[in-house]
Write an enzyme that holds these catalytic residues in place. Structure first.
Site, PDB file in Angstrom:
ATOM      1  N   PHE A   8      55.423  72.205   3.532  1.00 47.09           N
ATOM      2  CA  PHE A   8      55.621  72.674   4.903  1.00 47.09           C
ATOM      3  C   PHE A   8      54.512  73.675   5.246  1.00 47.09           C
ATOM      4  CE2 PHE A   8      57.641  75.315   8.156  1.00 47.09           C
ATOM      5  CZ  PHE A   8      58.226  74.364   8.969  1.00 47.09           C
TER       6      PHE A   8
ATOM      7  N   ARG B 145      62.168  61.657  13.134  1.00 49.53           N
ATOM      8  CA  ARG B 145      62.873  62.247  11.998  1.00 49.53           C
ATOM      9  C   ARG B 145      64.352  62.404  12.338  1.00 49.53           C
ATOM     10  NH1 ARG B 145      61.761  68.144   9.365  1.00 49.53           N
ATOM     11  NH2 ARG B 145      62.614  68.788  11.354  1.00 49.53           N
TER      12      ARG B 145
ATOM     13  N   TYR C  96      69.536  78.169   7.595  1.00 45.82           N
ATOM     14  CA  TYR C  96      69.890  77.731   8.955  1.00 45.82           C
ATOM     15  C   TYR C  96      69.808  76.214   9.133  1.00 45.82           C
ATOM     16  CZ  TYR C  96      64.786  78.345   9.357  1.00 45.82           C
ATOM     17  OH  TYR C  96      63.433  78.319   9.143  1.00 45.82           O
ATOM     18  N   LYS C  97      69.386  75.487   8.091  1.00 42.85           N
ATOM     19  CA  LYS C  97      69.306  74.025   8.212  1.00 42.85           C
ATOM     20  C   LYS C  97      70.652  73.427   7.786  1.00 42.85           C
ATOM     21  CE  LYS C  97      64.334  74.215   8.091  1.00 42.85           C
ATOM     22  NZ  LYS C  97      63.103  74.240   7.314  1.00 42.85           N
TER      23      LYS C  97
ATOM     24  N   ASP D 127      60.819  75.067  -3.316  1.00 46.77           N
ATOM     25  CA  ASP D 127      61.299  75.331  -1.958  1.00 46.77           C
ATOM     26  C   ASP D 127      62.451  74.362  -1.698  1.00 46.77           C
ATOM     27  OD1 ASP D 127      61.740  75.182   0.828  1.00 46.77           O
ATOM     28  OD2 ASP D 127      59.733  75.957   1.232  1.00 46.77           O
TER      29      ASP D 127
HETATM   30  C1  PLP Z   1      62.151  75.192   7.626  1.00 47.77           C
HETATM   31  C2  PLP Z   1      61.203  75.470   6.521  1.00 47.77           C
HETATM   32  C3  PLP Z   1      60.600  76.729   6.384  1.00 47.77           C
HETATM   33  C4  PLP Z   1      60.848  77.793   7.423  1.00 47.77           C
HETATM   34  O1  PLP Z   1      60.311  79.034   7.099  1.00 47.77           O
HETATM   35  P1  PLP Z   1      60.701  80.302   7.976  1.00 47.77           P
HETATM   36  O2  PLP Z   1      60.110  81.442   7.247  1.00 47.77           O
HETATM   37  O3  PLP Z   1      62.211  80.343   8.030  1.00 47.77           O
HETATM   38  O4  PLP Z   1      60.158  80.126   9.349  1.00 47.77           O
HETATM   39  C5  PLP Z   1      59.781  76.931   5.287  1.00 47.77           C
HETATM   40  N1  PLP Z   1      59.558  75.950   4.376  1.00 47.77           N
HETATM   41  C6  PLP Z   1      60.125  74.736   4.496  1.00 47.77           C
HETATM   42  C7  PLP Z   1      59.867  73.686   3.476  1.00 47.77           C
HETATM   43  C8  PLP Z   1      60.947  74.455   5.568  1.00 47.77           C
HETATM   44  O5  PLP Z   1      61.491  73.253   5.695  1.00 47.77           O
END
Ligand code: PLP
Length: 401
Positions: A126, A360, A214-215, A191
């Site tokens: 990401f 997605r 939050y997901k 992650d």
């Molecule tokens: C959603 C997501 C993030 C989000 O990072 P924030 O610091 O909460 O903005 C980071 N890494 C991955 C792989 C994600 O899917």
């Protein structure tokens, strides 16, 4: 054999997780396939947040740090979340954001492997994970970043990977990759943003792990992140973000930094108490959930969606067909993905679009039914077979896709 809508309704009747749907607020007429971006709101969230605002903040004021347990929240909520990632008490701290946890974990890993000057951060990671690693490498100087395909030489200090790819939904074999990385003398950082709450997770062999809440966990917009540090590293690992919550005695107000023992040394600063309240409401649900049942239903829903859309020639599956090799998400390549998604959302089926060409769809097993999957696939089939996405209004890009 492809299932009919009646078959799907029968599967919903027999679904052991069916009752959880009532514990979420879901807007009328919407099939929500974006739980991998922002989970739906637990029905108990509004009352839980109101309690924190009115009873705790309103009545206790500053006393809430003691009486309402705010001060201990990074650790108490960490212990509550730990079973969802296969961790034990005293191994997880909650707070801040995933990006900050990435910084802390990678920095700590590099300090544990002095002399090794390569960080593996895959190009499929990401963007925030990659950007944070770049920033850290620039700050420290003398580090090189390599993709995951590169050989694992004795120069590699740490490997940062997502268990489930945010674009394609492809899933790494955590046990196998972790063993390979550690055999090369490097540290493994996972992650888990697209794993936690979507499938059973086992961090017990990982060196560090982190993710957002939050997901699939449904902790609410801006809910705090989590960071796991394997107990074997807790005495030696350093948190470079030496905020006062990581100090051995924050309220001694000492002039210099002295790290706390255990996982608290990875806390940074004052917890976002109102955001924790939303997460607590979600954990009230997760306390009662069997993750094996979640995984079984996730595989059923994603397989159903893939099967129903197999006849559509313009959709090219981006997600592995083998259920063991994917998370709880299905993605398709489509050359006109953006207007297709806009047309779909207009008809009540909410997915999202990821550049350059990915449609997605996330499948949150706690609140989605087989009939929702059936109806979503039928709507997408309509949008494509009747060219409904070609309407002019779907071509203008909105700021958030
Ligand atoms: C959603 C997501 C993030 C989000 O990072 P924030 O610091 O909460 O903005 C980071 N890494 C991955 C792989 C994600 O899917």
């Amino acid at each position: 054999m492809t299932l009919t809508r009646a078959d799907c309704a029968a599967l919903d009747e027999a679904d052991p997780l069916a009752a959880f749907r009532d514990e979420f607020v879901l807007p009328e007429g919407v099939i929500y396939l974006v739980g991998n971006s922002l989970g739906a709101m637990p029905r108990g969230a509004a009352a839980r947040v109101a309690r924190t605002v009115e009873d705790e903040w309103g009545r206790e004021l500053v006393g809430g740090w003691n009486t309402a347990g705010w001060y201990a929240q990074p650790l108490t909520t960490g212990d509550r979340l730990a079973p969802l990632i296969g961790a034990g008490p005293g191994q997880v701290v909650v707070g801040n954001s995933t990006s900050i946890a990435v910084f802390q974990a990678v920095a700590a890993a590099l300090r544990l492997r002095p002399g090794r000057r390569v960080i593996v951060s895959d190009v499929a990671n990401f963007p925030t994970d990659r950007y944070v690693v770049e920033g850290l490498a620039t700050l420290l100087g003398g580090y090189e970043i390599r993709p995951f395909e590169a050989p694992l030489t004795d120069e590699v200090a740490a490997v940062l990977l997502s268990e489930v790819d945010y674009r394609t939904g492809a899933r790494h074999d955590v046990g196998q990759v972790t063993a390979r990385v550690q055999a090369a003398g490097a540290l493994m950082i996972w992650d888990l943003c697209h794993s936690v709450g979507a499938l059973p997770v086992d961090v017990s062999q990982a060196d560090f792990a982190l993710g957002c809440t939050y997901k699939y966990l449904n902790g609410g917009p801006g809910a705090p992140a989590f960071l796991y540090v394997n107990p074997r590293h807790q005495a030696a690992a350093e948190n470079v973000l030496t905020g006062w919550y990581a100090h051995a005695e924050p309220f001694a107000f000492e002039p210099g930094f002295r790290p706390a023992d255990g996982i608290r040394r990875f806390a940074v600063s004052t917890p976002h108490v109102l955001s924790f309240a939303g997460l607590e409401a979600a954990l009230d649900i997760w306390d009662r959930v069997d993750m094996q049942a979640v995984r079984a239903k996730s595989i059923a829903l994603t397989s159903l969606f893939i099967d129903l859309l197999a006849p559509i020639e313009t959709l090219r599956l981006a997600t592995p067909r083998d259920p063991a090799r994917r998370g709880s998400q299905v993605s398709f390549h489509h050359a006109d993905g953006y207007p297709v998604m806009r047309a779909l959302i207009d008809r009540g089926v909410h997915g999202d679009f990821r550049a350059p060409d990915i449609l997605r769809f996330g499948f949150a097993p706690l609140y989605l039914r087989h009939v929702d999957v059936f109806d979503a696939a039928a709507t997408l089939t309509d949008v494509l077979s009747k060219d409904l996405w070609r309407a002019e209004k779907y071509t203008h890009r909105l700021p958030v896709t």
